[in-house]
Design an enzyme around this catalytic site. Sequence first.
Site, PDB file in Angstrom:
ATOM      1  CB  ALA A  71      -0.891  -0.017   1.228  1.00 27.47           C
ATOM      2  N   GLY A 116       0.787  -5.126   0.869  1.00 29.27           N
ATOM      3  CA  GLY A 116      -0.398  -5.283   0.025  1.00 29.27           C
ATOM      4  C   GLY A 116      -0.086  -5.947  -1.319  1.00 29.27           C
ATOM      5  CD  GLU A 119      -2.131  -7.775   2.890  1.00 37.03           C
ATOM      6  OE1 GLU A 119      -1.856  -6.590   2.652  1.00 37.03           O
ATOM      7  OE2 GLU A 119      -2.867  -8.128   3.821  1.00 37.03           O
ATOM      8  CD  GLU A 139       1.764  -5.565   5.552  1.00 42.07           C
ATOM      9  OE1 GLU A 139       2.614  -6.424   5.839  1.00 42.07           O
ATOM     10  OE2 GLU A 139       1.019  -5.648   4.569  1.00 42.07           O
TER      11      GLU A 139
HETATM   12  N1  CAA Z   1       4.562   3.268  -0.662  1.00 42.60           N
HETATM   13  C1  CAA Z   1       4.951   4.454  -1.142  1.00 42.60           C
HETATM   14  N2  CAA Z   1       6.149   4.634  -1.773  1.00 42.60           N
HETATM   15  C2  CAA Z   1       6.934   3.543  -1.917  1.00 42.60           C
HETATM   16  C3  CAA Z   1       6.582   2.283  -1.430  1.00 42.60           C
HETATM   17  C4  CAA Z   1       5.315   2.157  -0.779  1.00 42.60           C
HETATM   18  N3  CAA Z   1       4.863   0.992  -0.309  1.00 42.60           N
HETATM   19  N4  CAA Z   1       7.573   1.414  -1.698  1.00 42.60           N
HETATM   20  C5  CAA Z   1       8.522   2.115  -2.351  1.00 42.60           C
HETATM   21  N5  CAA Z   1       8.135   3.401  -2.483  1.00 42.60           N
HETATM   22  C6  CAA Z   1       8.872   4.521  -3.105  1.00 42.60           C
HETATM   23  C7  CAA Z   1      10.013   4.956  -2.212  1.00 42.60           C
HETATM   24  O1  CAA Z   1       9.560   5.875  -1.218  1.00 42.60           O
HETATM   25  C8  CAA Z   1      10.934   5.606  -3.225  1.00 42.60           C
HETATM   26  O2  CAA Z   1      10.438   6.893  -3.508  1.00 42.60           O
HETATM   27  P1  CAA Z   1      11.498   8.119  -3.732  1.00 42.60           P
HETATM   28  O3  CAA Z   1      12.242   7.742  -4.975  1.00 42.60           O
HETATM   29  O4  CAA Z   1      10.588   9.311  -3.917  1.00 42.60           O
HETATM   30  O5  CAA Z   1      12.358   8.179  -2.507  1.00 42.60           O
HETATM   31  C9  CAA Z   1      10.725   4.756  -4.486  1.00 42.60           C
HETATM   32  O6  CAA Z   1       9.497   4.050  -4.304  1.00 42.60           O
HETATM   33  C10 CAA Z   1      11.807   3.723  -4.659  1.00 42.60           C
HETATM   34  O7  CAA Z   1      11.918   2.997  -3.443  1.00 42.60           O
HETATM   35  P2  CAA Z   1      13.293   2.775  -2.673  1.00 42.60           P
HETATM   36  O8  CAA Z   1      14.212   3.919  -2.917  1.00 42.60           O
HETATM   37  O9  CAA Z   1      12.980   2.438  -1.260  1.00 42.60           O
HETATM   38  O10 CAA Z   1      13.848   1.492  -3.472  1.00 42.60           O
HETATM   39  P3  CAA Z   1      14.771   0.327  -2.907  1.00 42.60           P
HETATM   40  O11 CAA Z   1      15.088  -0.525  -4.094  1.00 42.60           O
HETATM   41  O12 CAA Z   1      15.877   0.869  -2.092  1.00 42.60           O
HETATM   42  O13 CAA Z   1      13.819  -0.515  -1.908  1.00 42.60           O
HETATM   43  C11 CAA Z   1      11.803  -1.643  -1.260  1.00 42.60           C
HETATM   44  C12 CAA Z   1      12.697  -1.165  -2.417  1.00 42.60           C
HETATM   45  C13 CAA Z   1      12.527  -2.742  -0.464  1.00 42.60           C
HETATM   46  C14 CAA Z   1      10.544  -2.226  -1.901  1.00 42.60           C
HETATM   47  C15 CAA Z   1      11.455  -0.464  -0.332  1.00 42.60           C
HETATM   48  O14 CAA Z   1      10.995   0.610  -1.127  1.00 42.60           O
HETATM   49  C16 CAA Z   1      10.392  -0.784   0.675  1.00 42.60           C
HETATM   50  O15 CAA Z   1      10.689  -1.374   1.696  1.00 42.60           O
HETATM   51  N6  CAA Z   1       9.129  -0.376   0.403  1.00 42.60           N
HETATM   52  C17 CAA Z   1       8.042  -0.534   1.349  1.00 42.60           C
HETATM   53  C18 CAA Z   1       7.556  -1.966   1.388  1.00 42.60           C
HETATM   54  C19 CAA Z   1       6.490  -2.104   2.441  1.00 42.60           C
HETATM   55  O16 CAA Z   1       6.737  -1.945   3.623  1.00 42.60           O
HETATM   56  N7  CAA Z   1       5.245  -2.412   2.023  1.00 42.60           N
HETATM   57  C20 CAA Z   1       4.129  -2.538   2.915  1.00 42.60           C
HETATM   58  C21 CAA Z   1       3.306  -1.289   2.925  1.00 42.60           C
HETATM   59  S1  CAA Z   1       2.005  -1.315   4.137  1.00 42.60           S
HETATM   60  C22 CAA Z   1       0.771  -2.228   3.443  1.00 42.60           C
HETATM   61  O17 CAA Z   1       0.911  -2.756   2.373  1.00 42.60           O
HETATM   62  C23 CAA Z   1      -0.495  -2.296   4.250  1.00 42.60           C
HETATM   63  C24 CAA Z   1      -1.461  -3.305   3.790  1.00 42.60           C
HETATM   64  O18 CAA Z   1      -1.442  -4.424   4.203  1.00 42.60           O
HETATM   65  C25 CAA Z   1      -2.534  -2.962   2.864  1.00 42.60           C
END
Ligand code: CAA
Length: 265
Positions: A71, A116, A119, A139
């Site tokens: 998400a 998500g 999921e 999460e």
């Molecule tokens: N939401 C919003 N933005 C996101 C994102 C997310 N879930 N995942 C990545 N991005 C964005 C980053 O903020 C970044 O933006 P900027 O370039 O503006 O800084 C861009 O995408 C690239 O990401 P990274 O620089 O972090 O890339 P990376 O290769 O170093 O890492 C990653 C990749 C491991 C996927 C890392 O981005 C990450 O950990 N993302 C979050 C994953 C996560 O925690 N997902 C769960 C979300 S909560 C959820 O999903 C709730 C639910 O159950 C419904």
Amino acid sequence: MNKYETIKVHYDNPMEKAITIVFSREKQLNAMNSLMVKELSTLIDEIDSVKEKYRVLILTGGGEKSFVAGADISEMSNMSPNEAKLFLSSAQNALLKLEKLDLPVIAKINGFALGGGFELALACDIRIASQNALLGLPEVTLGIIPSAGGTQRLTKLVGESIAKYWILTAKRLKAKEAYNFGVVHEVCEPQDLDEYTNKLIEKIIGLAPIALVKAKKSIQSTFWKNTILGYEDELNNAVDCFESDDLREGMKAFLEKRRANFENK
Ligand code: CAA
């Protein structure tokens, strides 16, 4: 013409009788915002209305790096508990519709499938992943819980013990590890993902469509009957997290690219 902003849809592609959905917010690694959830829900209704003409649906991520990275944390970080409830229940419902669709659904996992995104893949019938995919429900690193059905679907797939271990430690799995637990059905080199998926599509298109859908429904039958309460509890527990300072801190820390400092409040 593509009428969706966050998703692309290809009918009769890569072959006749196949529909492909491509999540297309590449800069955000295809993170799922409220518009994407809304568009996915509308698109599933659209597909449902023409499903007799098709035999299989494929979901994948736009770009080289990601299926769906979860998400949208940036959007969620500003949500009130009520807004979160609306967003998360829409996500739960969209995935339920996907799961119940009368077509076999393949997740073609070409990179990150986290939160998500994982999921979403769990709501599909078959998961094929490239070697470089990373899967999991991280999460709790953000102060939230999996809230698009993940607590229910993962538990059903791998059992309570493994689901607890993975969710409570925010474990990220490489594709091969997920394969070893039966969560992913096939793993291949990134350059072979199209070929692997196409072979599977071809196979499914050649099978008896009514029997496929009836088999899918039968396999899922008791799960649906038994998980209604589980989804409700998951949603309420997720919304409770939006009352906490820890969630604000967790999401802020992600956006500021630093480690979160949780204070249990
Ligand atoms: N939401 C919003 N933005 C996101 C994102 C997310 N879930 N995942 C990545 N991005 C964005 C980053 O903020 C970044 O933006 P900027 O370039 O503006 O800084 C861009 O995408 C690239 O990401 P990274 O620089 O972090 O890339 P990376 O290769 O170093 O890492 C990653 C990749 C491991 C996927 C890392 O981005 C990450 O950990 N993302 C979050 C994953 C996560 O925690 N997902 C769960 C979300 S909560 C959820 O999903 C709730 C639910 O159950 C419904």
